[in-house]
Structure formats: C-alpha cells, structure tokens
Design a protein around this motif. Structure first.
Motif, PDB file in Angstrom:
ATOM      1  N   ARG A 281       4.652  15.076  -9.736  1.00 27.74           N
ATOM      2  CA  ARG A 281       5.229  15.630  -8.519  1.00 27.74           C
ATOM      3  C   ARG A 281       4.695  14.946  -7.262  1.00 27.74           C
ATOM      4  O   ARG A 281       5.246  15.107  -6.186  1.00 27.74           O
ATOM      5  N   ALA A 282       3.628  14.180  -7.422  1.00 32.64           N
ATOM      6  CA  ALA A 282       2.951  13.612  -6.250  1.00 32.64           C
ATOM      7  C   ALA A 282       3.886  12.677  -5.482  1.00 32.64           C
ATOM      8  O   ALA A 282       4.598  11.863  -6.062  1.00 32.64           O
TER       9      ALA A 282
ATOM     10  N   ALA B 283      10.334   8.721   0.928  1.00 34.39           N
ATOM     11  CA  ALA B 283       9.180   8.900   0.044  1.00 34.39           C
ATOM     12  C   ALA B 283       9.630   8.729  -1.401  1.00 34.39           C
ATOM     13  O   ALA B 283      10.821   8.756  -1.707  1.00 34.39           O
ATOM     14  N   HIS B 284       8.658   8.550  -2.267  1.00 35.02           N
ATOM     15  CA  HIS B 284       8.923   8.394  -3.689  1.00 35.02           C
ATOM     16  C   HIS B 284       7.967   9.275  -4.471  1.00 35.02           C
ATOM     17  O   HIS B 284       6.909   9.660  -3.955  1.00 35.02           O
ATOM     18  N   ARG B 285       8.363   9.588  -5.706  1.00 40.52           N
ATOM     19  CA  ARG B 285       7.441  10.286  -6.605  1.00 40.52           C
ATOM     20  C   ARG B 285       6.924   9.298  -7.631  1.00 40.52           C
ATOM     21  O   ARG B 285       7.643   8.381  -8.037  1.00 40.52           O
TER      22      ARG B 285
ATOM     23  N   LYS C   7       0.851  -1.190   0.000  1.00 34.66           N
ATOM     24  CA  LYS C   7       0.000   0.000   0.000  1.00 34.66           C
ATOM     25  C   LYS C   7       0.883   1.236   0.000  1.00 34.66           C
ATOM     26  O   LYS C   7       1.897   1.304   0.694  1.00 34.66           O
ATOM     27  N   LEU C   8       0.492   2.213  -0.783  1.00 30.77           N
ATOM     28  CA  LEU C   8       1.189   3.493  -0.822  1.00 30.77           C
ATOM     29  C   LEU C   8       0.304   4.567  -0.201  1.00 30.77           C
ATOM     30  O   LEU C   8      -0.905   4.582  -0.416  1.00 30.77           O
TER      31      LEU C   8
END
Lengths: 233, 113
Positions: free
Chosen positions: A211-212, A204-206, A175-176
């Motif tokens: 950009r999210a 975190a990752h994009r 889950k992200l």
C-alpha cells in the motif's frame, strides 16, 4: 556571437561537438553550493592546464563541462560535446592567462551570473544546478560556449524539453520519496501532499503488492509554479 | 578566524544586479582558503549592502571584491555577539565553567568576614 574578441570568421567548426537527439538524457547531478564551488575551484585548474585567463567565461565554461562530463563527454539532450575538443579550442581562442580581461569579458561575466540567478528563479528549484548553468551559457551566447552551441544550432527550449523528457525516463535510477519525505522537501504538511495525490495534482505510485506510496523526484516539480516578480511588489 | 563587516555602495539596487553580484561573490569566495561569506544585508534607502565575512585579512577581502567585480568600501574587523551567548545554547568552542561564577565569602558567627 556578440562581442567576442577572440572570434575569427575563418575559424573551423568544432566538428566533435555535435548535436543529436539522444533517447536517454541522464540527469544532471544535484547542484547547489557544491556545483558553484566545483566550477569556481575548477577554473583555476583550467587556467593552469590550458594557459587561459582563469576568470574568463571560457574558463568558466570548460570548468563547468569538466564538472558535468562523464568519461570525457558532456551529454545532455541534443547537446553532446567532446571535452578534449572544447579544451583544445579554449587553448586556441581563449584569453591568454597573462593578459587582462577586457571590459566586454567583464560585462559578460556579470550578465552570466545574472542569467544563472534568473534561470533558478524561473525554474522554482531551490538550488542552482547544472541545467541553470547550461541555459545561462546558451542565453549569454558568448565566447566558446556561444560559438560551440551556436554551431550545433540548439535552442534553450530544446534543452528545457530534454530536461523534462529525460527526467521522466529515469525510472530505475530516480530517487523516490515517501509522502512524509515529499512533505519535508516541499515544506508542507504531509496531509497536503496526500491531498494533492488524491486530487491528482501530484502523481504517485504504489510499490507492487504494497500500500505504500512513492513520489518520483521528477514529479515533485508539478506542484511548483514560477512566480512573476511583479506579483510580489 | 576574524570576522569583518564591509560596506558596499550599490547604485543599481535592481534585484537582478544584486543577485548577479551575490553569485559572483560566492563563486569567487571559493578561490580563497580562509574566506567565507556569512550574510549580507541590503539597505534600499541608503543604497548600501553590508556584508559579513570570515576572512584571514582585510587584504583578502579587497582582493575578493576585485575578482568578483563588486564594490568594497569600509572594511572593519568586528566581534560577533549573539543571543546564544546568554541562553546557554551550544556554540562552537564554548567552554563550560567548572566553578560557580558567584563567590560567597565565608563569615564568622558575628557576621564578620
């Protein structure tokens, strides 16, 4: 294992319960009330199916395995168990359903649930999950669970290591969380989450080409640290 | 479903022992169709824990305590009262009145009823 009245020195090893490192450790399912309910309700069915005492630790262990198994196999890190073999052993060595539990067994039940609570506290996770149960069975080292995992020679530290490693490999399935969802889950302001991300404390990752930001469920634990009960007194 | 209050004497108020007992109580509650643990309150001074349960009968609660290996003292049926009864908040099964609760009697011009 200590104090198990059903232990026999000449009992054959449970050959189908095997210890091997697996590359892929699938995540244990989310736990909480559903897990406790599932195991508890399952214990009566185990008692009926196998003819063993439905409050015994062996019934608890088999019910747990039934809950957490897929296609008749329980697999987590270095532990892989064939459910049919475990159930067969439970039928042979478990406390029969028509006999009362001994004092040792009652004490084991008390210790087990205390260990589950302790594992939850140590982990800092909000709900009791399968890993807490598994580690509690291992640390209790009682009855069928103690015997089987003892024969495998697996230590709790190996299971904990597999949990950490396995969670990181679930990229396609995990889950992200958006920063807002992560903030809600952790009970903090979203600006706190963003600050953690900027400082590198929270990974975190994009999404590609966007950009999210997204945070993996397995990374959320990095902002938690266990509390020593002595600090709170 | 009736609500009951149960007093349990706890000699060992060690948090680990209490947590173990609470988990056993929770796990065993699922063995009953109509038994639900609502809340418990620990009184460290008196070494008691007061538990509030929803259950079909006192007998079920005593059997539950036996299975969970937890003490079971006084069991008494109680009625739940809460601020939501007076603050107009939604409660399960609440029925809204269809007429005013205050009846204003009609009077003649002279003020007689």
């Amino acid at each position: 294992m200590s104090g198990d009245s059903s232990e026999r020195p000449d009992a054959p090893p449970l050959a189908a319960a095997r210890s091997r490192e697996t590359e892929h450790s699938p995540p244990l399912t989310s736990g909480g009330g559903d897990l406790i309910r599932s195991v508890s309700e399952g214990m009566r069915r185990v008692g009926d199916d196998l003819g063993i005492h439905d409050l015994s630790m062996d019934a608890t262990f088999v019910s747990f395995l039934r809950h957490a198994s897929r296609f008749g196999v329980f697999s987590f890190g270095p532990i892989t168990l064939d459910l049919a073999v475990v159930e067969d052993a439970a039928m042979r060595y478990g406390v029969p359903g028509d006999q009362p539990l001994g004092r040792d067994e009652d004490e084991a039940r008390e210790r087990f649930w205390g260990l589950v609570a302790e594992e939850q506290r140590r982990s800092g996770r909000r709900a009791i999950d399968e890993l807490h149960f598994l580690l509690a069975f291992m640390r209790l080292n009682w009855g069928l669970a103690g015997r089987i995992i003892g024969e495998l020679g697996v230590r709790p530290q190996q299971v904990e290591g597999a949990a950490r490693a396995g969670a990181g490999r679930q990229e396609g399935l995990e889950k992200l969380y958006t920063p807002e969802e992560a903030a809600e889950y952790l009970g903090v302001h979203v600006q706190t989450v963003r600050a953690w991300i900027r400082s590198g404390r929270l990974r975190a990752h994009r999404l590609v080409g966007q950009r999210a930001l997204r945070v993996r469920a397995s990374d959320l634990g990095s902002v938690l640290e266990p509390v020593d009960p002595a600090e709170l007194r | 479903m009736p609500i009951f209050m149960i007093d349990r004497d706890f000699v060992d108020h060690d948090s680990a022992a209490v947590e173990s007992a609470a988990l056993r109580a929770l796990a065993c509650s699922y063995r009953f169709d109509d038994l639900r643990w609502i809340r418990s309150f620990a009184d460290e001074e008196r070494h008691t824990i007061t538990c509030v349960y929803e259950a079909a009968s006192e007998e079920d609660l005593r059997e539950h305590a036996r299975l969970a290996m937890i003490p079971c003292g006084d069991v008494r049926a109680v009625t739940e009262i809460g601020p939501e009864m007076f603050e107009g908040r939604e409660t399960e099964g609440a029925v809204e009145p269809t007429t005013s609760l205050i009846h204003v009697p009609s009077t003649t011009r002279d003020g007689e009823l």
